[in-house]
Design an enzyme around this catalytic site. Structure first.
Site, PDB file in Angstrom:
ATOM      1  N   GLY A   1      18.735  70.359  20.422  1.00 21.47           N
ATOM      2  CA  GLY A   1      18.783  71.347  19.353  1.00 21.47           C
ATOM      3  C   GLY A   1      17.908  70.951  18.185  1.00 21.47           C
ATOM      4  O   GLY A   1      17.727  69.770  17.905  1.00 21.47           O
TER       5      GLY A   1
ATOM      6  N   GLY B   1      18.853  63.562  20.619  1.00 26.52           N
ATOM      7  CA  GLY B   1      20.227  63.097  20.566  1.00 26.52           C
ATOM      8  C   GLY B   1      20.544  62.148  21.712  1.00 26.52           C
ATOM      9  O   GLY B   1      19.645  61.683  22.408  1.00 26.52           O
TER      10      GLY B   1
ATOM     11  N   ASP C   1      25.258  66.328  13.794  1.00 27.35           N
ATOM     12  CA  ASP C   1      26.666  65.910  13.728  1.00 27.35           C
ATOM     13  C   ASP C   1      26.850  64.476  13.237  1.00 27.35           C
ATOM     14  O   ASP C   1      27.970  64.034  13.033  1.00 27.35           O
ATOM     15  CB  ASP C   1      27.308  66.048  15.118  1.00 27.35           C
ATOM     16  CG  ASP C   1      27.360  67.493  15.584  1.00 27.35           C
ATOM     17  OD1 ASP C   1      27.341  68.394  14.726  1.00 27.35           O
ATOM     18  OD2 ASP C   1      27.409  67.715  16.803  1.00 27.35           O
TER      19      ASP C   1
ATOM     20  N   MET D   1      29.852  73.069  12.428  1.00 28.80           N
ATOM     21  CA  MET D   1      29.539  72.430  13.710  1.00 28.80           C
ATOM     22  C   MET D   1      30.322  71.128  13.841  1.00 28.80           C
ATOM     23  O   MET D   1      30.911  70.649  12.875  1.00 28.80           O
ATOM     24  CB  MET D   1      28.052  72.171  13.794  1.00 28.80           C
ATOM     25  CG  MET D   1      27.263  73.450  14.048  1.00 28.80           C
ATOM     26  SD  MET D   1      25.523  73.093  14.347  1.00 28.80           S
ATOM     27  CE  MET D   1      24.971  74.707  14.912  1.00 28.80           C
ATOM     28  N   GLY D   2      30.270  70.531  15.041  1.00 27.13           N
ATOM     29  CA  GLY D   2      30.967  69.272  15.296  1.00 27.13           C
ATOM     30  C   GLY D   2      31.959  69.412  16.432  1.00 27.13           C
ATOM     31  O   GLY D   2      33.144  69.579  16.194  1.00 27.13           O
TER      32      GLY D   2
ATOM     33  N   GLU E   1      34.211  72.597  14.614  1.00 32.50           N
ATOM     34  CA  GLU E   1      34.424  73.517  15.743  1.00 32.50           C
ATOM     35  C   GLU E   1      35.196  72.873  16.891  1.00 32.50           C
ATOM     36  O   GLU E   1      35.702  73.565  17.770  1.00 32.50           O
ATOM     37  CB  GLU E   1      33.103  74.097  16.244  1.00 32.50           C
ATOM     38  CG  GLU E   1      32.173  73.062  16.844  1.00 32.50           C
ATOM     39  CD  GLU E   1      30.883  73.671  17.398  1.00 32.50           C
ATOM     40  OE1 GLU E   1      30.891  74.797  17.900  1.00 32.50           O
ATOM     41  OE2 GLU E   1      29.850  72.970  17.322  1.00 32.50           O
TER      42      GLU E   1
ATOM     43  N   ARG F   1      40.836  84.867   6.083  1.00 31.68           N
ATOM     44  CA  ARG F   1      39.530  85.301   6.568  1.00 31.68           C
ATOM     45  C   ARG F   1      38.739  84.116   7.083  1.00 31.68           C
ATOM     46  O   ARG F   1      38.931  82.997   6.609  1.00 31.68           O
ATOM     47  CB  ARG F   1      38.719  85.980   5.443  1.00 31.68           C
ATOM     48  CG  ARG F   1      39.353  87.238   4.882  1.00 31.68           C
ATOM     49  CD  ARG F   1      39.325  88.377   5.888  1.00 31.68           C
ATOM     50  NE  ARG F   1      39.975  89.570   5.342  1.00 31.68           N
ATOM     51  CZ  ARG F   1      39.326  90.520   4.672  1.00 31.68           C
ATOM     52  NH1 ARG F   1      38.023  90.408   4.477  1.00 31.68           N
ATOM     53  NH2 ARG F   1      39.979  91.567   4.207  1.00 31.68           N
TER      54      ARG F   1
ATOM     55  N   HIS G   1      24.413  78.764  13.319  1.00 30.12           N
ATOM     56  CA  HIS G   1      23.051  78.246  13.251  1.00 30.12           C
ATOM     57  C   HIS G   1      22.536  78.029  11.839  1.00 30.12           C
ATOM     58  O   HIS G   1      21.531  77.355  11.661  1.00 30.12           O
ATOM     59  CB  HIS G   1      22.118  79.183  14.012  1.00 30.12           C
ATOM     60  CG  HIS G   1      22.289  79.075  15.483  1.00 30.12           C
ATOM     61  ND1 HIS G   1      23.182  79.849  16.183  1.00 30.12           N
ATOM     62  CD2 HIS G   1      21.706  78.266  16.385  1.00 30.12           C
ATOM     63  CE1 HIS G   1      23.129  79.531  17.456  1.00 30.12           C
ATOM     64  NE2 HIS G   1      22.257  78.573  17.620  1.00 30.12           N
TER      65      HIS G   1
ATOM     66  N   GLN H   1      23.543  76.112   9.831  1.00 35.97           N
ATOM     67  CA  GLN H   1      23.613  74.682   9.551  1.00 35.97           C
ATOM     68  C   GLN H   1      22.452  73.880  10.130  1.00 35.97           C
ATOM     69  O   GLN H   1      22.192  72.765   9.695  1.00 35.97           O
ATOM     70  CB  GLN H   1      24.924  74.108  10.120  1.00 35.97           C
ATOM     71  CG  GLN H   1      26.151  74.690   9.488  1.00 35.97           C
ATOM     72  CD  GLN H   1      27.375  74.475  10.347  1.00 35.97           C
ATOM     73  OE1 GLN H   1      28.069  73.488  10.205  1.00 35.97           O
ATOM     74  NE2 GLN H   1      27.632  75.389  11.271  1.00 35.97           N
TER      75      GLN H   1
END
Lengths: 351, 351, 351, 351
Positions: free
Chosen positions: D10, D105, D131, D173-174, D225, D269, D275, D277
């Site tokens: 990514g 990564g 991350d 993310m994560g 996430e 809410r 994306h 991030q």
């Protein structure tokens, strides 16, 4: 049609957005070839013209980029003498340009008008000014970006002003027109706003600061670089221009500090924003506005409405003859809605 | 005079700037007392009214702060039944308010109109909408901030789109009006812009993406949440509202992804901006605009021009009767300058 | 325990985050009362101490706010004479403080050390410096914000530099240590970086600019305010301090301009960032770092590890005796990784 | 030496800064030719390799630009079968590369290790992860940018949360590591932070929200996430991956909303950052950090320290064998300083 584009005078956020919109509009219209002239009129004044082809790919990805991909020049004067003008004419002929889209301030419009009359080349204008002071144009691209930069600086300095209980002076651009100081001051919650159009009384400014010393304990002053004290024959800038050591002067905001400090208990400090206001990426507002101006200029070209400059009046894009804007400036009237509003919400205008 | 202020409906950047300008203007004018009503009409519907005094210090330092210091409510309806309306009337009488400045959208204006007729309280309106769709108002505060947020999101996603050669869909707010998607798309260099006002042909959108797959290798789509495919009887949002499982749906941008993915070689991804567009600090542009609206509303109050709502028309602040804007929306005409411009610079409008 | 907190010296982004973390940590720990002392040591030097109670609500919502809610002072010296020191002692006794958390630079640590020795009050320190030059602390809060501000200014000026083919000088803070100029220059893609620790050779700088005039046609210079030309006995700042007219000088960046302009064909311009670097909201990085420092200081308090200052070393939060950092500065070694790296990627260090 | 560079997995802010630093360092070192391999390993897997020459000019002006000028690929697997691997080997031979700098990564490092073993090409690694979860690397570039984006989103949503008295959930993310949710939550003043490493008890979360309903009247929840409720066998993400209709799911933040809404009076809410991030321009911090990693990788190349990956440990740049980081993840320990600190300042961790 063969269309040239040039950017003249000081740079301004949104120039690339105009170049992109003119180029894409003309290419989509068809039967147009677009050439970028480098460094303003300078690119036409040399023995060989300096130009670059502008196609779809060249102008992609530049919408949000500050500065101008074509370069610019503050000093190039195609009318300075007959030889130069003749060279410009030969270059225009060699390039076989039908029309030149000129993006610039009132000075550049004036030069363009002169070149058009002398050489017969057609011109279409797009107004460019950080100061928002071109006649017949209520809002020019780049101004919102400059206001944003200056307003953020005012906010940033408020941290220090309130922590240290100081008077902070911020000098913005604006030699003849105070639009930038006025809107930045309103957006940045300045307590005092000083404009070139309203001479300030140093005692009135000091009194406002002293009143705040008691309660809020700090004051933010936003000052256009053309502001001058009441009774002064010359603006500080003009005095400095005639002094033997102008280069040492950091800016007129420092002069106000010298005037103000003896009258106050709080420390007074000055920040001169200078070139920070011209640079940087245009705000989304300016990207859209610059695109509208560029798109309209392309329409003027294909409709052969030469000699016209794109404008924004009453919220609408339109055009006026370039000759009407050359060397005329739009300044802040004392009774302007924003001035009245500033007073009504407690801002000191220095008078 | 005793003046109440309330903010109704969804929050919007610049509400605090309006509250500040109304309050400071009225205090400077003199002989005014200002009360903030909490949580919109809700603060008037309870057995005891919830209000706070607004003085100079309370409204200092809030110009640039997002949200509303008074709180707001989406659902409070003072007209829902006779008992509620009677309670509102008693509270207004107890508070001894001469006039209420109501800051809200067309729904709130409609409620205010009803309350005014039923109770005899005077009202003055200030238009509030992220969507910029209130009738007779060409630009409302908060819109520039929302455009900025969405345009920056588009730019941010372009990094990933171009690195991964993807199609990225960004869903903006705008159920009925496409102003936000249109201006954000233009400012963020979207390749495709889909509006509620122009039904899209999924094949036309796919064809545009496929053409870009060959050359630029990525596409950015900016889509208002009310956009729908041509021939669809209902918008996606309406379909979802009637479906058994609406909560699982992340947003209509995901539906476009499902439609588009089978037609393309590139991966398609969706981002739903949602509440990010409402929140945050107002841009300097919106701070000034909101201040102008608030200042004008204060003038309407002191001039006793009740029943009027502040507006911006042809670049000028003015006012119209509140009744004229209630439940009317300003949408994007197919021939609007910005739509034509978008097409002329190569943006696909989906049709 | 009764714990006082004060912020001394120049303001710095993240001070409020420290105040919040100290206060919340102590309240959660229990059996602590927290008092904020106003305007640094000044709040202890007056006949009546100036303090405010700090509870959970008072420190909520300030994490991201620049400046200090307690106020600060650059000049307050509790050790200036016996009478002042005695007054400080009486105030500390009257306030019944067990310990004072002192947030400040090496000067403030030195004063705190002196006050502690003279009055017996316990102290715990938190390092504060925009310049990142406190001994035994590899990264202080506020520094990342200052680097961000300066790096964004460099980028912003690049628009103008490249459009006008100019040399742009940006003067950052840093009288004795060049960390800010170094990191901002690296982050802002400066072509030349001048530090107080490495005297520059004006000819070397000019040569680098001239080489760029041929190809890139512009140069960005990032200069710490303490930088001086090789062979100069005094820094420019020192020269100015002794001159009859220091107030007229806008900053040392203007002096470099005077030195450089005669050696170059391009126009040279200077921007002095000044207070813009201290102000504004802390970056998320600084909010977390300041919270860590504040949290650690609270731990030092409850563990009664008095006389210690929180630090960051080898990536970890820890502490050192306050006496070790008083009046010692961390400067940039010529062989530091970042200096070597700068050279290796083609940056001119002026030597 | 002939050196290839590729970016895999990514995209991540700072990739271009690494490419620039590697390239400039190698060119300045001399006797190096640098080739950019396009779209990660994909550029080596096709019949003809896709590469571009990287010289000084090509990598100028990209320091602050998000994404990767080389393109990347999430799915390209050079080890997927013997034929593919053989093709990669032929391409590497044809390109005559001595070493490839692999920026990616843990998955990409693993692939690089495999390719190196199979083909004999030398590799040097640069860790890349939004991350911040690569083993032996305490801070990777791009992480600060992602934290900044998420923290600003939290602040932005606080306007709406406080105006409407809502509970706002922000999903970051994560999937396996909670660093991003943790630091963003701390920097953005989240009231609740939920991490993959600490299963949450929905009742504990609801109790925290209810306590705040009484006083502050709103709550901000920051959720990685990969977070899951205590006792749940699978994370929500895993459940969704096995469901028939995963595409309709907007994100796991919506699931928490469904769990939480029935337990609370306030409206809940959700906003999924997705994306946003990954994209955007790197922060100044990340520009410097990425430059350091790139510079160090170039040193590893010229010192022929192949098979090593650049790292940051204890605040210093160094390196570890690539094999050590392949498929190992750095997660948040329950006793980590930041977790303890979060609890100590009153943040609910969900347990």
């Amino acid at each position: 049609m063969r269309v040239g584009i040039l950017t003249g005078g000081g740079d301004c956020p949104g120039l690339n957005a105009v170049i992109r919109a003119v180029t894409k509009s003309l290419i989509r219209h068809g039967q147009c070839e677009v050439l970028g002239i480098e460094d303003g009129f300078q690119g036409l004044m040399e023995p060989l013209p300096r130009v670059q082809a502008l196609d779809w790919q060249r102008v992609s990805g530049i919408l949000h980029v500050g500065g101008t991909i074509l370069g610019t020049s503050n000093s190039a004067n195609p009318l300075r003498d007959a030889a130069t003008l003749a060279q410009v004419g030969r270059n225009l002929a060699a390039l076989n340009l039908d029309v030149v889209v000129v993006i610039g301030g009132d000075g550049t419009m004036s030069l363009a008008h002169g070149v058009a009359q002398a050489t017969g080349v057609h011109c279409v204008g797009v107004p460019k000014t950080i100061d928002n002071d071109i006649a017949h144009c209520e809002r020019s691209f780049g101004f919102d970006t400059a206001v944003t930069t200056a307003a953020e600086a005012l906010r940033r300095l408020e941290s220090t002003a309130s922590s240290h209980h100081r008077v902070m002076i911020v000098e913005t651009m604006g030699r003849h027109a105070g639009w930038l100081a006025l809107e930045a001051g309103l957006a940045g919650a300045a307590d005092v706003i000083l404009l070139p159009e309203i001479d300030y009384d140093i005692e009135a400014v000091a009194a406002h600061c002293r009143a705040r010393e008691q309660r809020q304990r700090y004051t933010i002053i936003c000052m256009g670089e053309g502001a001058k004290a009441r009774g002064a024959a010359l603006t500080v800038r003009e005095q400095v221009a005639g002094s033997p050591d102008p280069v040492r002067l950091g800016g007129v905001g420092h002069v106000l500090r010298m005037q103000l400090q003896p009258l106050l208990a709080s420390e007074v400090r000055t920040t001169v924003l200078g070139h920070l206001q011209r640079g940087g990426d245009p705000t989304p507002f300016d990207r859209v506005l610059a695109t509208r101006f560029g798109h309209h200029a392309a329409q003027l070209v294909v409709q052969r409405r030469f000699g016209q400059m794109a404008t924004l009046q009453h919220g609408r894009i339109g055009s006026v003859p370039m000759a009407e804007v050359a060397n005329v400036q739009r300044t802040v009237a004392r009774g302007h809605e924003l001035v009245t509003m500033a007073r009504d919400i407690g801002v000191c205008l220095g008078d």
